[in-house]
Design a protein around this motif. Structure first.
Motif, PDB file in Angstrom:
ATOM      1  N   ILE A  11      41.916  26.328  28.916  1.00 19.17           N
ATOM      2  CA  ILE A  11      41.631  27.742  28.693  1.00 19.17           C
ATOM      3  C   ILE A  11      42.954  28.425  28.357  1.00 19.17           C
ATOM      4  CG2 ILE A  11      39.601  27.895  30.197  1.00 19.17           C
ATOM      5  CD1 ILE A  11      41.411  28.803  32.448  1.00 19.17           C
ATOM      6  N   VAL A  15      41.525  34.498  30.214  1.00 18.32           N
ATOM      7  CA  VAL A  15      40.528  34.392  31.284  1.00 18.32           C
ATOM      8  C   VAL A  15      40.629  35.568  32.249  1.00 18.32           C
ATOM      9  CG1 VAL A  15      40.283  31.887  31.253  1.00 18.32           C
ATOM     10  CG2 VAL A  15      42.075  32.922  32.657  1.00 18.32           C
ATOM     11  N   THR A  42      37.140  29.912  27.858  1.00 18.22           N
ATOM     12  CA  THR A  42      37.876  31.119  28.248  1.00 18.22           C
ATOM     13  C   THR A  42      36.936  32.312  28.318  1.00 18.22           C
ATOM     14  OG1 THR A  42      39.899  30.288  27.197  1.00 18.22           O
ATOM     15  CG2 THR A  42      39.771  32.655  27.608  1.00 18.22           C
TER      16      THR A  42
END
Length: 368
Positions: A11, A15, A42
Motif C-alpha cells: 500500500i 491509507v 490503499t
C-alpha cells in the motif's frame, strides 16, 4: 528491522488520508496497470479507516480548535537533502519544541483517538532505516509535515509522490503557490494550523518546530500566517544536493507511485524545480522581519553542531538552549560515528549542475 521492506510496501501512505482527500487527489487521474492492485488495497484501507475520522474531529473541536497558539513556529527551510533532517533532530531535543511525528505523517486523523493501537502496528511493520541513507526511522521521531498534510487535504506538493507525471503542476500550485486559488489557500491555512495544534498536543511542546522543504517556497504566506515566525535556511553544496536528491526521489517514489515516470523525466523535474524553489525563496525572504531569519551552510553546521546550534538560538532569540544543552550534546555525540553516503561527481553531473544551478554555486561560493 520492520516486517516490511520500504520498496515492497503493498500500500502507500494514502491509507491514512480521509476519504474526501483520497477521492480529490485521485479523481480523474489514470492509475497505471502495475499499480492498480496497490491502488485498490490503499483505497480499501483508507475507506475503512476514514470511518474513524469523526472521532478525532469531535475531540479536536472540544479541546484544541479554539485554543490559540502560544508562539509562532520555527521553520527549518532548504531544498531536499540540504541537511534539514539532522538539524530538525538536533533542535527537537529541546523539549519546549513540538513537532510532527513519523506516525502522524501517515495517520494524521488517528492522533487523538486510537494512536496506541495503530502506532504499535505501524512500528512493527515499518523499516527502521530510511531507504536512501542511514538515518533512523521510528514512529515517534520528528518528521516533515508535508506527508501529513497530503493526507489531510488535496492541496499539497507531495501529491507528486503518488502521481509523478503531474509533478510540475503540483509544484506551481502547491509548492510555490503561484497557481493556487484563494479557496485552496484558505483550506491550506486552516489545515496547517490544525496540524500544528495536534502536533503540539501530541508532543507536549509549546512551540512548533517545522522541517518541511516545501515551505521554502511558501515564505510569504507563512509570514502572513505567523508574523513572528523564525526561519532557519540551510544551504548545501549543489553537486551533493543533486546527487542525493536524485537518489532520494528515485528510491522513495517506488513504493508510493501509482503511475510511472522515467528516470530522465524525474531528473529534469529535479533540475527545474530546484531553480524555481531557489528563486522563489530569494524573492520572498525580504518579507521576513529582521532578526527572524538565519541562513546557514550545512557543512558549517555539520562541522560544529553544538556551536552552530547555540549560535542559531542566539541569532533568532530562541528560548531554551541552556535547559536543552545536555540533551542536544547527547544526541550530537551519538551521531559522531554516523556514516554518510559518499558521492562522486561524474562529468555529466558536474555539467548538469553547472548548467542548471550555476546561480547557487556562484552565490554560495561552492566549488568541486
Amino acid at each position: 528491522m520492520g516486517l516490511l521492506e520500504f520498496n515492497k510496501l503493498p500500500i502507500n501512505t494514502l491509507v491514512g488520508a480521509d476519504w474526501k482527500t483520497f477521492k480529490a487527489i485521485t479523481k480523474g487521474r489514470e492509475i497505471d496497470a502495475p499499480y492498480k492492485g496497490k491502488y485498490r488495497l490503499t483505497k480499501a484501507v483508507c475507506r475503512l479507516l476514514s470511518t474513524l475520522v469523526s472521532l478525532q474531529e469531535n475531540k479536536y473541536r472540544k479541546l484544541l480548535a479554539d485554543k490559540p497558539l502560544e508562539h509562532d513556529p520555527v521553520f527549518i527551510l532548504g531544498h531536499w537533502r540540504s541537511g534539514t533532517t539532522f538539524v530538525h533532530n538536533v533542535f527537537s531535543c529541546d523539549k519546549h519544541f513540538g513537532y510532527n511525528t513519523t506516525y502522524q505523517t501517515v495517520f494524521p486523523h488517528l492522533m487523538m483517538w486510537g494512536q496506541p493501537f495503530f502506532k504499535k502496528n505501524m512500528s512493527w511493520l515499518m523499516p527502521d532505516k530510511r531507504p536512501t541513507d542511514n538515518m533512523e526511522l521510528a514512529v515517534d521521531l520528528p518528521q516533515e509535515e508535508e506527508f501529513a498534510l497530503a493526507n489531510m487535504m488535496p492541496y499539497t506538493y507531495y501529491n507528486f509522490w503518488f502521481l509523478p507525471k503531474y509533478q510540475q503542476e503540483y509544484a506551481d500550485k502547491y509548492l510555490l503557490f503561484d497557481d493556487i486559488t484563494p479557496e485552496e489557500l484558505k483550506v491550506f491555512e486552516e489545515t496547517f494550523v490544525k496540524l500544528i495544534k495536534i502536533s503540539l498536543w501530541n508532543t507536549h511542546g509549546t512551540q512548533f518546530l517545522s522541517k518541511n522543504p516545501p515551505h521554502t517556497g511558501r515564505v510569504r504566506e507563512l509570514v502572513k500566517m505567523f508574523p513572528n515566525a523564525k526561519f532557519i535556511y540551510l544551504m548545501r553544496n549543489p553537486y551533493t544536493v543533486f546527487e542525493s536528491t536524485r537518489s532520494f526521489f528515485t528510491n522513495t517514489i517506488q513504493p508510493l507511485k501509482l503511475e510511472d515516470i522515467s528516470n530522465e523525466q524525474l531528473e529534469q523535474n529535479i533540475l527545474s524545480i530546484y531553480a524555481k524553489l531557489y528563486h522563489k525563496y530569494e524573492a520572498d525572504k525580504a518579507c521576513i522581519p529582521q532578526g527572524n531569519l538565519i541562513e546557514v551552510k550545512f557543512e558549517d553546521f555539520e562541522a560544529d553542531a553544538m556551536g552552530m546550534t547555540e549560535h542559531i538560538y542566539q541569532a533568532l532569540s530562541l528560548p531554551g538552549f541552556p535547559e536543552a544543552r545536555a540533551d542536544i550534546e547527547k544526541y550530537v555525540g551519538g551521531k559522531k560515528g554516523y556514516k554518510k553516503n559518499k558521492y562522486k561527481y561524474d562529468e555529466r553531473t558536474v555539467r548538469l549542475v553547472q548548467d542548471n544551478w550555476g546561480f547557487a554555486l556562484e552565490q554560495w561560493k561552492y566549488e568541486l
